[in-house]
Each structure stands twice: as C-alpha cells, then as structure tokens.
Design a protein around this motif. Sequence first.
Motif, PDB file in Angstrom:
ATOM      1  N   ALA A 313      12.857  44.200  -8.219  1.00 51.62           N
ATOM      2  CA  ALA A 313      13.027  42.797  -8.599  1.00 51.62           C
ATOM      3  C   ALA A 313      13.073  41.904  -7.367  1.00 51.62           C
ATOM      4  O   ALA A 313      12.530  40.794  -7.363  1.00 51.62           O
ATOM      5  CB  ALA A 313      14.295  42.623  -9.433  1.00 51.62           C
ATOM      6  N   VAL A 314      13.724  42.378  -6.304  1.00 47.69           N
ATOM      7  CA  VAL A 314      13.815  41.608  -5.066  1.00 47.69           C
ATOM      8  C   VAL A 314      12.439  41.485  -4.417  1.00 47.69           C
ATOM      9  O   VAL A 314      12.010  40.395  -4.012  1.00 47.69           O
ATOM     10  CB  VAL A 314      14.814  42.271  -4.101  1.00 47.69           C
ATOM     11  N   ASN A 315      11.730  42.595  -4.320  1.00 50.39           N
ATOM     12  CA  ASN A 315      10.398  42.581  -3.699  1.00 50.39           C
ATOM     13  C   ASN A 315       9.442  41.677  -4.467  1.00 50.39           C
ATOM     14  O   ASN A 315       8.668  40.918  -3.879  1.00 50.39           O
ATOM     15  CB  ASN A 315       9.835  43.999  -3.625  1.00 50.39           C
ATOM     16  N   THR A 316       9.481  41.767  -5.788  1.00 49.59           N
ATOM     17  CA  THR A 316       8.567  40.965  -6.599  1.00 49.59           C
ATOM     18  C   THR A 316       8.876  39.479  -6.463  1.00 49.59           C
ATOM     19  O   THR A 316       7.970  38.651  -6.310  1.00 49.59           O
ATOM     20  CB  THR A 316       8.645  41.389  -8.072  1.00 49.59           C
ATOM     21  N   ALA A 317      10.152  39.103  -6.498  1.00 45.26           N
ATOM     22  CA  ALA A 317      10.521  37.689  -6.332  1.00 45.26           C
ATOM     23  C   ALA A 317      10.058  37.169  -4.976  1.00 45.26           C
ATOM     24  O   ALA A 317       9.570  36.034  -4.865  1.00 45.26           O
ATOM     25  CB  ALA A 317      12.031  37.528  -6.484  1.00 45.26           C
ATOM     26  N   ALA A 318      10.201  37.981  -3.940  1.00 45.20           N
ATOM     27  CA  ALA A 318       9.768  37.572  -2.602  1.00 45.20           C
ATOM     28  C   ALA A 318       8.266  37.341  -2.555  1.00 45.20           C
ATOM     29  O   ALA A 318       7.782  36.383  -1.939  1.00 45.20           O
ATOM     30  CB  ALA A 318      10.183  38.624  -1.583  1.00 45.20           C
ATOM     31  N   ARG A 319       7.521  38.196  -3.230  1.00 44.09           N
ATOM     32  CA  ARG A 319       6.064  38.056  -3.219  1.00 44.09           C
ATOM     33  C   ARG A 319       5.604  36.870  -4.073  1.00 44.09           C
ATOM     34  O   ARG A 319       4.583  36.250  -3.777  1.00 44.09           O
ATOM     35  CB  ARG A 319       5.420  39.359  -3.655  1.00 44.09           C
ATOM     36  N   LEU A 320       6.341  36.563  -5.110  1.00 39.50           N
ATOM     37  CA  LEU A 320       6.018  35.370  -5.892  1.00 39.50           C
ATOM     38  C   LEU A 320       6.270  34.116  -5.055  1.00 39.50           C
ATOM     39  O   LEU A 320       5.513  33.149  -5.138  1.00 39.50           O
ATOM     40  CB  LEU A 320       6.850  35.333  -7.177  1.00 39.50           C
ATOM     41  N   GLN A 321       7.339  34.135  -4.275  1.00 37.31           N
ATOM     42  CA  GLN A 321       7.591  33.003  -3.383  1.00 37.31           C
ATOM     43  C   GLN A 321       6.447  32.841  -2.392  1.00 37.31           C
ATOM     44  O   GLN A 321       5.975  31.728  -2.134  1.00 37.31           O
ATOM     45  CB  GLN A 321       8.912  33.201  -2.633  1.00 37.31           C
ATOM     46  N   PHE A 322       5.989  33.947  -1.847  1.00 34.82           N
ATOM     47  CA  PHE A 322       4.904  33.908  -0.874  1.00 34.82           C
ATOM     48  C   PHE A 322       3.622  33.356  -1.501  1.00 34.82           C
ATOM     49  O   PHE A 322       2.823  32.698  -0.830  1.00 34.82           O
ATOM     50  CB  PHE A 322       4.659  35.307  -0.317  1.00 34.82           C
ATOM     51  N   ALA A 323       3.434  33.603  -2.815  1.00 36.92           N
ATOM     52  CA  ALA A 323       2.223  33.144  -3.504  1.00 36.92           C
ATOM     53  C   ALA A 323       2.291  31.671  -3.887  1.00 36.92           C
ATOM     54  O   ALA A 323       1.273  31.090  -4.287  1.00 36.92           O
ATOM     55  CB  ALA A 323       1.997  33.988  -4.759  1.00 36.92           C
ATOM     56  N   SER A 324       3.469  31.055  -3.775  1.00 36.25           N
ATOM     57  CA  SER A 324       3.614  29.672  -4.231  1.00 36.25           C
ATOM     58  C   SER A 324       2.699  28.715  -3.476  1.00 36.25           C
ATOM     59  O   SER A 324       2.177  27.755  -4.055  1.00 36.25           O
ATOM     60  CB  SER A 324       5.079  29.231  -4.104  1.00 36.25           C
ATOM     61  N   LYS A 325       2.487  28.943  -2.190  1.00 39.07           N
ATOM     62  CA  LYS A 325       1.633  28.049  -1.408  1.00 39.07           C
ATOM     63  C   LYS A 325       0.188  28.129  -1.888  1.00 39.07           C
ATOM     64  O   LYS A 325      -0.480  27.097  -2.050  1.00 39.07           O
ATOM     65  CB  LYS A 325       1.726  28.401   0.076  1.00 39.07           C
ATOM     66  N   GLN A 326      -0.310  29.360  -2.084  1.00 38.14           N
ATOM     67  CA  GLN A 326      -1.692  29.518  -2.543  1.00 38.14           C
ATOM     68  C   GLN A 326      -1.892  28.928  -3.934  1.00 38.14           C
ATOM     69  O   GLN A 326      -2.927  28.347  -4.230  1.00 38.14           O
ATOM     70  CB  GLN A 326      -2.088  31.002  -2.541  1.00 38.14           C
ATOM     71  N   LEU A 327      -0.885  29.076  -4.797  1.00 35.57           N
ATOM     72  CA  LEU A 327      -0.987  28.551  -6.154  1.00 35.57           C
ATOM     73  C   LEU A 327      -0.783  27.043  -6.208  1.00 35.57           C
ATOM     74  O   LEU A 327      -1.230  26.381  -7.148  1.00 35.57           O
ATOM     75  CB  LEU A 327       0.052  29.229  -7.057  1.00 35.57           C
ATOM     76  N   GLY A 328      -0.081  26.491  -5.213  1.00 36.02           N
ATOM     77  CA  GLY A 328       0.224  25.077  -5.231  1.00 36.02           C
ATOM     78  C   GLY A 328       1.346  24.722  -6.183  1.00 36.02           C
ATOM     79  O   GLY A 328       1.456  23.574  -6.635  1.00 36.02           O
ATOM     80  N   TRP A 329       2.201  25.704  -6.504  1.00 35.85           N
ATOM     81  CA  TRP A 329       3.333  25.477  -7.402  1.00 35.85           C
ATOM     82  C   TRP A 329       4.620  25.460  -6.585  1.00 35.85           C
ATOM     83  O   TRP A 329       4.768  26.208  -5.624  1.00 35.85           O
ATOM     84  CB  TRP A 329       3.441  26.584  -8.453  1.00 35.85           C
ATOM     85  N   LEU A 330       5.569  24.650  -6.999  1.00 38.16           N
ATOM     86  CA  LEU A 330       6.870  24.665  -6.343  1.00 38.16           C
ATOM     87  C   LEU A 330       7.693  25.874  -6.770  1.00 38.16           C
ATOM     88  O   LEU A 330       8.378  26.492  -5.959  1.00 38.16           O
ATOM     89  CB  LEU A 330       7.642  23.379  -6.659  1.00 38.16           C
ATOM     90  N   ILE A 331       7.638  26.209  -8.064  1.00 43.00           N
ATOM     91  CA  ILE A 331       8.419  27.327  -8.595  1.00 43.00           C
ATOM     92  C   ILE A 331       7.488  28.260  -9.357  1.00 43.00           C
ATOM     93  O   ILE A 331       6.809  27.844 -10.305  1.00 43.00           O
ATOM     94  CB  ILE A 331       9.539  26.843  -9.532  1.00 43.00           C
ATOM     95  N   VAL A 332       7.450  29.510  -8.915  1.00 38.78           N
ATOM     96  CA  VAL A 332       6.629  30.546  -9.563  1.00 38.78           C
ATOM     97  C   VAL A 332       7.577  31.534 -10.225  1.00 38.78           C
ATOM     98  O   VAL A 332       8.339  32.229  -9.540  1.00 38.78           O
ATOM     99  CB  VAL A 332       5.739  31.270  -8.534  1.00 38.78           C
TER     100      VAL A 332
END
Length: 695
Positions: A313-332
């Motif tokens: 769960a920790v690893n996945t949340a961290a990777r979603l945060q990392f993807a936020s810039k590429q997606l252009g979303w504030l909260i993923v």
Amino acid sequence: MTHTKQLASNIVTVLVVDDDEVVRNGIIRCLTLEGIHLVSAANGRLGLEMAMQIKPDVVISDVNMPEMDGFQLLEAIRNDTGLASTQVMLLTTRGTRDSMRLGMTLGADDYLVKPFTDVELLNALEGLIKKNFRIQGAIAAAQTAQEERLRRAYSDSLGGGNSFGKFELAPPVGAVAEPAIQATVLFSGILGFTSLAEKLTTAEVAELLSEYFERIHEPVRRNGGQYLRQLGDGLMAVFPDSADEAVPAAGRAVAAALGIVLATSVFRWQLERRFADRGLPPVAVGIGLHAGDVAMCRPDSLQSKEAIPTGDAVNTAARLQFASKQLGWLIVASATVLQQAGPHVQTGASTSLEIQGKSTGVKVIEVRGMDTSMDDTISTTGSLGQQTNEVQTALKRNSEMVARAVKGALESKLAALKHLSFAGAEAPLRLAGYRILRRIGTGGMSDVYLAVHELDDTPTVLKVLNTGSQSAARMARFIQEYTLLSKIDHPNIVKIFKQGFSDTHAYTAMEYFERGNLRSRMGGAVDQRSVIALVSQIAGALSVIHDLGVVHRDLKPENLLLRADGSIVLTDFGIAKSIFQSDNPDLALTRHGDLIGTPSYMSPEQVSGQRITPQTDFYSLGVVMFELLSGQRPFQADTLVSMLALHAREPTPMLPKEHAVLQPVVDKLMLKDPGLRYARAQDLLRDLALVRQGE
C-alpha cells in the motif's frame, strides 16, 4: 574509572531520580567525582518533567517512588519521541526475576539492585554511556546516509532521471516486524521541487520547507493521520481503519489530501509575494492515495517507539504520487480508496496505471473535491493541538538536510562540467532539461556550453559561472537580475530560459546565436548606415534594461551577438548591477581597487571605482561605436595601467573625416563626466535619427 571520566568529558548529562535523599545524594557524590553533568529529582513525576526539559543522555531511577514509580517513568520516557532513545537504568531492592523482566519489557537498558557499590554504579553507567554513544553514532550515520541518498536522487532529477529513490520504502536493516494493519496511505510531494530550490539559497530552502511541512501537517493530523514521515520534499501519512471513527479511513485521507492542496495554494501565494523578484516556478503539489495492507516495522536498534510503515500500500501510494505530474492531477487516488471513501468525493478523469511489481494495472481516479456536508463531518474528527517542540525540531532538522541535499546535487552537477572532456565515448551530461554537448567558450570565472533542450532539441547556450567566494546574497542578486531579464521580450535582448545557483556556481540557459558576436564583423571600418542601425538597436536594448534598474557594465563587441537576419542582441549580464540599491553602499559602489568590466571599454567611473549609472553603459557604447566607424579602438596602450589612464583623462580622438557628422554623438557618449553624457537612450536615438535623415 578513567574510561567513565573520559566518556563524561564529552558532556554527558545524567538525571538521578530517587525519593530517598540519602541514596540520591550518594549517587550524585559518586558521579560528581567523575565530572559528569548531573541533575536530580525527588520522584517520578518531577523526574519526567525534568527529563522533558533537559533531554538527559542517561536516567538513573529508583523503582519504588510516590506519585509516579520507576516503571511508569520508564514507560513515559519510551512513549515520548523526544526521549525515546534516552538510556534508563532502574534501581530497586527487589532483585526478583519478575521485577527485572518487567523493567526490561518496558525498555530498561540496565537494572542495578540495592545496595550497590560505587564501582558497580560506575561500571554500569560506563556501559550505558558507551551504548548511548553507539546509538547517537548510528543515528548520525543513518542521517548522513539518508542525506547522501537524497543528494543522489535529486542529482538524478536534475539530470532528467527518476527521483523516486528519494522515498525510503524498504524496511530498515534490523527492523522488527509487527502485525500488518488495514489503512489508507497518503503520499504528498512538491512537483518541480528542484526548479524551486535552485533559485533559493540553502538557508531559504530549509526555512521554507520547514514552514511548508508545518502547514500540511495540520490537515493530516486533524483528519487522524498517523506515522507522519518527511521523505525529501514529500510527506507520508497512514490513516488506519478504525471502527471507532465515524468517517472511514479512506474518507479522512481524501479530506487530508484536499487540505494539503488548499494549504499549498495559500503557501504558494505567500511565497510569490515574498520572492516576487526571483521568478520562482509556481509551487504545486502532487498526492497519491492507496488503501490496503500496511506492514509495520520498528528500528529496534535505535529504540524508536515510532513504527515505520512499509509494504504494497505504501509503495503503490508513492508511485501514484509520482504519476501525478504526468497525469496533470493534484490528487491521484486508486479505485480502492474511492470505493471505501463513499459517495461524497467529487471526481474527475480516470485511467489505468502500470505499477512495478503488480501483474495488472491499477485503476486511478482524479479527486477534485468533497461534498461540504462530508467535509464538515471530517473536520471535527481528531484534534491537532499545538505542534510539539520535538516535532518542530524534527521538521527543521529534516528540512535542513533536504536543503543541503538538493543544493549539493546542483553544485555537483555544475562543478562536474568543468572536468568533462566531451569525448565521443563520454555520455552527455544532462542538467535541468538540457543535454550538454560541448564546451564552446571559457573565461576567468565562467564556461559556456552548447546544449539542446531535451524535448525539442532546440540549440541553447548554457553559461556556468564559478563564483568561488561570492556570498549567497550576491548569488541571489545575480539570479534576481537575470530573472528580470528573462521576463523581457525585446528583439535586441537575449532570451533567457532558465537559471539557478548553488553555493559556488550559477548557470543560465539562453538562446544560441550561430553567427557569433559583433567582433566577427569588425575586420575593418563598418559603413556609416550600418553603424547607425546597430547602435540604435543597442541603445534600444539599453533603454529597456535601464528602465528595469540594471546596468550592464561590460558592453563590448563580444557581448553583442548577431541573429540570422543581421540584427544585434545584447547578452552576457554576468557582472550587471542593480541601480536601485543606492541605500546600500556595497551594492551601489564598486570597491576601491576592483576593476569590473573590460579595460578597453571601461568608463572613467569604473576605472576610479565611482558610482555606476546607466551613463556607464553609454560610455562603453561610445567606444564600440568609435571602433565600428574607424576600425580601431579610441585608446590603445601597451599596459593595463596606461590604458586605464587614457580612459580616465584623455579626450575622445577624432573619427575619420567621412564620419565627422557622428563625432558629436561619439563625443557626448564618451564624456569623462557621466552627468554630461546622454541622460536617456531616447536622446541618443533622436540624434542618430537626425543624422540618418541628413544623409
């Protein structure tokens, strides 16, 4: 006890807690002989208050005491984050196995049975002091290792790589595993943090980070976030599932994420006002949310009471945060989070992401808001209270470490350029979105490189200035002046794309001119019409920078570049100076003995170290104009001293007869008294226009 005396010389503080005054004074007498810093308390409650105040290295406590016994004192110490690593020795007359087992279970480091001799006490204390030094050494080593990992991660980020490694996700070596919990994990990070940090000093980065984390702690803690950890410029928090909470953990995590977005927005507005002259990129946050099993572990070697969350769960949340810039979303947020959060969350786009270590993609959804009624319910959940001194100290310490790491990474990148050979087999160095191809120029304080933008291969000049002993304040002013110039859209002023600085280096990325500089057109005299056109363009550029309060101070053919259409561009503001700093003599005047500029084009006031004004640039422009018209500089000498003396005293030489109509213009530009030169570029442009009309 020479060893104890030697250890005590490192300033060890020992707190003695015992309700028996005779015993307490006996311990103090024994340890005072060894030069240890001692404090004492008559019971456990007073001992805890004293411990929280002075943060002792070792606590020696009796077990049987009124108000708060030794076991209760020990438990309170272990549960306090600021005292958790304190060494504790328990004293008791009950030498039973059960009593000793209870003390050790609660976290006692040693157990001494009364009555004891001075030698026994000193031997036991020596062991605890040595253990304390080992623990402090381990903590220092861990912090040093963490700072180095962050520095490498930020270096990768500056080079266009993946900075995901700044998040410590693996359990620390020697950690003790605890049962996993069901929870929602929040990961928050500052997007483009390196671009922000490279325009601030190390102290400014640390101060702002500390303030920022204090702000975003508030919504996280208010909504029940636990196990908060600052990881570089990121924050991790866990929201455990609990039947006692009116709102599910996922809903509280979403509310906390929205609170972070709001806090960041306010912080960005304040930051832009405070550093309006730095050209800082907008501060933006990216947040990842995922729910699932969270494995808990405890770094037992450091006696920390704070468990460290790890796992999927920790690893996945961290990777979603990392993807936020590429997606252009504030909260993923993962679909799992939104399923558990309920129907009150307002969402936007959705997609599927491939996550390392997962066989199938993770469905993610953009979080945009939350129903007001739900938000009101959540805002009453949990309580924040005042940030403890320990939390504030930890935030400050971590922020300082991150600041050193990110600025150190930029320093290493810029310093490394000097030693590159740019051989064919050498991989091109990448910096801040640019791929550096070769060195195209070098000087006393700077090197110039040809680079291309990573996205579109646009040729770019990267100028790296080695400032050496320049102060951080001077570096900041260097960036401020270039930031002013980067906002100018004028055909005769170089376009500046990006800049940054470390402790001893600064860089500027600007447009590339394939045709080179004006010197290439000066093999002989230039025709009068062309000179008027060139000087008019330069005057137009000077008018713009002077209106901004910037004096170039080094106007010469090498700093005037040619576009493909033959127009001229003013560049190289490396020694430019603000003229709006007159209240500070150090900024308004050149120090006596300093020569700032190029001697052949230097004004009399630069020679004598007098006040610099826009008229300083007009004098240098007069020298350039004379050289263009005559094919040679107005003053020539065999030595530097003689050259400077000519500029300071000799009148302007005569132009060739065919350019006599321009003699008054050149004379006025090169008058020794700056107050008698052209007051404004517009006045010069008017005179040039009159000459052109009379041709």
